[in-house]
Structures are given as C-alpha cells and as structure tokens.
Design a protein around this motif. Sequence first.
Motif, PDB file in Angstrom:
ATOM      1  N   LEU A 197     -21.171 -14.586  36.494  1.00  0.00           N
ATOM      2  CA  LEU A 197     -22.079 -14.927  35.693  1.00  0.00           C
ATOM      3  C   LEU A 197     -21.404 -15.665  34.482  1.00  0.00           C
ATOM      4  N   PRO A 198     -22.311 -16.515  33.722  1.00  0.00           N
ATOM      5  CA  PRO A 198     -21.753 -17.391  32.673  1.00  0.00           C
ATOM      6  C   PRO A 198     -21.176 -16.172  31.566  1.00  0.00           C
ATOM      7  N   PRO A 199     -20.326 -16.645  30.676  1.00  0.00           N
ATOM      8  CA  PRO A 199     -20.128 -15.936  29.591  1.00  0.00           C
ATOM      9  C   PRO A 199     -21.270 -15.907  28.424  1.00  0.00           C
ATOM     10  N   ALA A 200     -21.951 -16.541  28.230  1.00  0.00           N
ATOM     11  CA  ALA A 200     -23.218 -16.595  27.553  1.00  0.00           C
ATOM     12  C   ALA A 200     -24.318 -15.789  28.008  1.00  0.00           C
ATOM     13  N   TYR A 201     -24.230 -15.143  29.259  1.00  0.00           N
ATOM     14  CA  TYR A 201     -25.287 -14.460  29.692  1.00  0.00           C
ATOM     15  C   TYR A 201     -25.788 -13.193  28.672  1.00  0.00           C
ATOM     16  N   VAL A 202     -25.000 -12.529  28.383  1.00  0.00           N
ATOM     17  CA  VAL A 202     -25.130 -11.397  27.524  1.00  0.00           C
ATOM     18  C   VAL A 202     -25.973 -11.807  26.024  1.00  0.00           C
ATOM     19  N   SER A 203     -25.430 -12.868  25.208  1.00  0.00           N
ATOM     20  CA  SER A 203     -26.076 -13.509  24.233  1.00  0.00           C
ATOM     21  C   SER A 203     -27.505 -14.151  24.424  1.00  0.00           C
ATOM     22  N   ASN A 204     -27.798 -14.535  25.740  1.00  0.00           N
ATOM     23  CA  ASN A 204     -28.985 -15.083  25.922  1.00  0.00           C
ATOM     24  C   ASN A 204     -30.164 -14.230  26.206  1.00  0.00           C
ATOM     25  N   HIS A 205     -29.754 -13.055  26.495  1.00  0.00           N
ATOM     26  CA  HIS A 205     -30.885 -11.910  26.863  1.00  0.00           C
ATOM     27  C   HIS A 205     -30.675 -10.807  25.585  1.00  0.00           C
ATOM     28  N   ASN A 206     -31.316 -11.170  24.494  1.00  0.00           N
ATOM     29  CA  ASN A 206     -31.519 -10.428  23.560  1.00  0.00           C
ATOM     30  C   ASN A 206     -32.590  -9.616  23.336  1.00  0.00           C
ATOM     31  N   SER A 207     -33.689 -10.131  23.850  1.00  0.00           N
ATOM     32  CA  SER A 207     -34.988  -9.261  24.044  1.00  0.00           C
ATOM     33  C   SER A 207     -35.039  -8.329  25.184  1.00  0.00           C
ATOM     34  N   GLY A 208     -35.739  -7.188  24.856  1.00  0.00           N
ATOM     35  CA  GLY A 208     -36.039  -6.299  25.873  1.00  0.00           C
ATOM     36  C   GLY A 208     -36.036  -4.901  25.421  1.00  0.00           C
ATOM     37  N   SER A 209     -36.242  -3.929  26.595  1.00  0.00           N
ATOM     38  CA  SER A 209     -36.541  -2.527  26.040  1.00  0.00           C
ATOM     39  C   SER A 209     -35.176  -1.965  25.449  1.00  0.00           C
ATOM     40  N   ASP A 210     -35.188  -0.852  25.075  1.00  0.00           N
ATOM     41  CA  ASP A 210     -34.129  -0.201  24.253  1.00  0.00           C
ATOM     42  C   ASP A 210     -32.992   0.025  25.339  1.00  0.00           C
ATOM     43  N   LYS A 211     -33.304   0.394  26.729  1.00  0.00           N
ATOM     44  CA  LYS A 211     -32.298   0.512  27.836  1.00  0.00           C
ATOM     45  C   LYS A 211     -31.531  -1.046  27.955  1.00  0.00           C
ATOM     46  N   THR A 212     -32.473  -1.886  27.912  1.00  0.00           N
ATOM     47  CA  THR A 212     -31.737  -3.172  28.205  1.00  0.00           C
ATOM     48  C   THR A 212     -30.577  -3.493  27.253  1.00  0.00           C
ATOM     49  N   LYS A 213     -31.231  -3.148  25.779  1.00  0.00           N
ATOM     50  CA  LYS A 213     -29.964  -3.438  24.725  1.00  0.00           C
ATOM     51  C   LYS A 213     -28.767  -2.640  24.831  1.00  0.00           C
ATOM     52  N   ILE A 214     -29.183  -1.347  25.336  1.00  0.00           N
ATOM     53  CA  ILE A 214     -28.051  -0.514  25.614  1.00  0.00           C
ATOM     54  C   ILE A 214     -27.014  -1.003  26.667  1.00  0.00           C
ATOM     55  N   ALA A 215     -27.532  -1.639  27.735  1.00  0.00           N
ATOM     56  CA  ALA A 215     -26.658  -2.286  29.005  1.00  0.00           C
ATOM     57  C   ALA A 215     -25.985  -3.286  28.267  1.00  0.00           C
ATOM     58  N   LEU A 216     -26.616  -4.518  27.556  1.00  0.00           N
ATOM     59  CA  LEU A 216     -25.979  -5.531  27.023  1.00  0.00           C
ATOM     60  C   LEU A 216     -25.086  -4.970  26.195  1.00  0.00           C
ATOM     61  N   SER A 217     -25.235  -4.313  25.329  1.00  0.00           N
ATOM     62  CA  SER A 217     -24.292  -4.049  24.080  1.00  0.00           C
ATOM     63  C   SER A 217     -23.115  -3.317  24.889  1.00  0.00           C
ATOM     64  N   ARG A 218     -23.340  -2.661  25.920  1.00  0.00           N
ATOM     65  CA  ARG A 218     -22.269  -2.024  26.706  1.00  0.00           C
ATOM     66  C   ARG A 218     -21.406  -3.104  27.209  1.00  0.00           C
ATOM     67  N   ALA A 219     -21.941  -4.360  27.731  1.00  0.00           N
ATOM     68  CA  ALA A 219     -20.950  -5.167  28.469  1.00  0.00           C
ATOM     69  C   ALA A 219     -20.557  -6.043  27.313  1.00  0.00           C
ATOM     70  N   LYS A 220     -21.234  -6.243  26.016  1.00  0.00           N
ATOM     71  CA  LYS A 220     -20.472  -7.147  25.139  1.00  0.00           C
ATOM     72  C   LYS A 220     -19.330  -6.313  24.479  1.00  0.00           C
ATOM     73  N   VAL A 221     -19.313  -5.011  24.466  1.00  0.00           N
ATOM     74  CA  VAL A 221     -18.036  -4.319  24.126  1.00  0.00           C
ATOM     75  C   VAL A 221     -16.870  -4.341  24.912  1.00  0.00           C
TER      76      VAL A 221
END
Length: 444
Positions: free
Chosen positions: A244-268
Amino acid sequence: MAQNAEDREVEELIEQLSSSPQKSPMQTPQEISDSSKPRQRSPVKELHGLLSKPGNKSRPYKGRLVKDRRSRTGVRGGPKKGGAGGKGTWGKLTDAYGGDDAVVTKDEHDPNYNSEEDNYVVKTVQPEMTEEQFQNFFEVLIKEYFDHGDAEEVAISLSELNLGSLESKIPQIAVTMALERKADQRELTSRLISDLYGEIISAPSMGKGFHKLLENLEDLCLDTPDAAEVLGCFIARAIADDCLPPAYVSNHNSGSDKTKIALSRAKVLLKMKHGMVRLDAVWGCGGGRRPVKVLINKMNLLLQEYLSSDDVQEAERCLLDLEVPHFHHELVFEAVVMALEDGSDRCSERMVKLLKYLSDSNILNPDQMKNGYLRVFDTMADISIDVPNAHVVLEKFVSRCFDAGFMSRAVKEKVSARGRKRFVSEGDSLSGPKEPVLKIGSVS
C-alpha cells in the motif's frame, strides 16, 4: 499499310510458284553454262523470309495463308486456375469459401483488410467465476494455507483462474479469516499478501480490498471485538511491505469510529522509531518460533495464576494460546516442581486437578506427561538441595496422580524405585565408617 503490302507480296510469290513449269531431271549444256552465273534468290526462300519476320502471324498451309495462333512464349494457353479463376468467379465446385486456405488481405488500403488477422494467438479462456463461487474456493484455499504455509502453492492455484474484478476479494477474504485466528495465522496472511502483490493482485485491487475492509469494519467487530486494532496492524504491515502507498492512511480520514481507530493504530505503528523494521514482527513470534526461555516464563506465570484463581478453563486457554503442543512436557515439569517447592497439600491437590483436566481433554498426551515426570526424576538431586524433603513430597504427589487415573503404573514404579535408591544411598552415606575414638584411660 505495311502489313497489307507484305500480304500482297506473299500472294504474288505463291502464284508465281504455282505457274512456273517443272524442271526436267536432266540439264542441257546451256543450262549448265547458265549455272555459273550469279544465282538469283528463289521465290520459295523469299516467301520463307517474309514469313519468318517477327510479328508476322500467317503461315502457308496447302497453298493458302492460315493465321498462326501458337504462343511464342512457350506457355500453354489453357484456362487460368483450371477454369475456376478470373474476375467474378466462385471457384471450383469443391472449393470452400473462407476456409483455412483463404487468402488474407495484407493491403491496408483494401476495404477487406483486417488488422486483427495479421498476428493472433488462440488461447483457451476460462470463464470468470461468480463472487460466491470464488469466496467458497478461496476460503478452502486459505484454510489449507494456514496448515502448510506455502504461499507459492496459493499463487499457482490463483493463476489458473480468471479473476478479473475478483482480485480485490483476495486481501479482503484473507484478512477477514485471519481476524478470527491467532498471531501465527495473521503473520502468514501478511506474508501471503506481500507475496501475491504484483503477480496476482494489482495495486488498485489491493487498495480496493482494504477499503472494503474499512467499510465492513462495524460488522467485523461484532465477531471480533478487537478487529479495529488488528486491521490497523494489517494496514501498517502492508505499507511496510510496499503493498500500500504510504499516503494510504492520510487519504482515508472520513469514516466510522471503528475506521478511525484502525487508521489511528496504523499511523502510530508507522510513526514509531524504526517503525518499518519493527513492523516485520508486528504479530510477534508465535508457536515454536518463540525462545525457550520465553515459553518457560509464560508457563510459570500460567501456573501461578491458576494457583490463585483455581480456574482450569482459563489455564487451558492460556496453554492453547502458546501453540506449542510439542513443549507441553515443560508444563508437567514446572507443575511438579512447584508442588515440591510449596510442599502444601493445597498446592499438590490443585496441580493434580489441573493435570487430570488437561489429560482428560487430550491436551496433554501420555508421552508429554511421561516425559515431564521423567525430567523431574532426573533432576531430583538438584531439587533436594533446595527442598530436603522433596522425595517424600514427590511420593505423595505421584500417589495422588496414580489414584486420579492419569498416570501409568510403570511411571509410578520408576518413581518408587528411584526414591528408595536415593534414601538407601543417603543412609549409607550417613551411616558410614566412623573415625575411631581414642579413650583416655589406664593402660594395662
């Protein structure tokens, strides 16, 4: 005009020949003397010369001129293509129109020219599977992969299919099945995604598959409560493996609360120090890949928690999570040593209860049980240094195990024989030859 003049000259010569008298076979002296004069050209030869001129197509035949129709090129003038050629013809009666021997037009300006007929290869194309058929097939393939761990075999099986738009289903189904399993299967899934990327799965299909996982994360959390954190680890690992490209996490800001938790975990995970290197072990070392010292420490903690809670089912779950059935003899060894060091009946009874429960549930097989006890017997000399009454406690513990029905008589007899031998040897060493005592008295 020239042609007509030649024809008239030929006719005059023919008439002259036909009207001249025949010569007698005998010549007179006058004719002989005339023969020495210059001979004039014969009319026949003149006629032959006229007829042999190029372009003259007439020849004499029985005193008359006949048109010469013979070809001067040496080629027989038969009909072309056996009578089946020429403009506007359909060919012979047995000819097949447009068959394998049909002439393909190569001229680009010809109206019948077809560029696709120049170079083409005929291949057998397998029809594309439906979504339901592919899901059933791939689920069975993933279950087999979790057993053998050979990603190449999975790639060969998928290369034989006409995937088409179903490529995005590969990471989606694989990650969904890994969410319900342990760290070993999750590690295998991450490796499979990395191995299939570029050969079987394209970059757009990979991104689409993870996007579908984020959309269905609410439903996945119903079966797996920690699905959001686990999916974040999968996304971070895929970015570290260049799937996956490095910008995949930053390009998916919108979504449900569970989606934000998953993206936040990946970003950390991606932002931590040496994150790309550490993500190779994001799932940890599972099963037999763990160091022996780590497994021993985990089994000691398992037994200590069990002595505090007396919950055999929790102890069973913790033991199965280690995924080391070949190392279960260590649990038997640690349980017996812990009972010997504690020395209380409460500890011995709980250890016997745990070992019986694991034996009845077929988690501890007879070989692992026997190997654990034999290891205790071999190290009794070292244990006795710290626990002087270890032999007495061991005999009581073995008797309880034998009465519970999960220890064989052969193992029990080995314990008794070794214990009696140890006591005899110690007694012998204690009752050895004493030094002579010098008595002071009168000497007779």
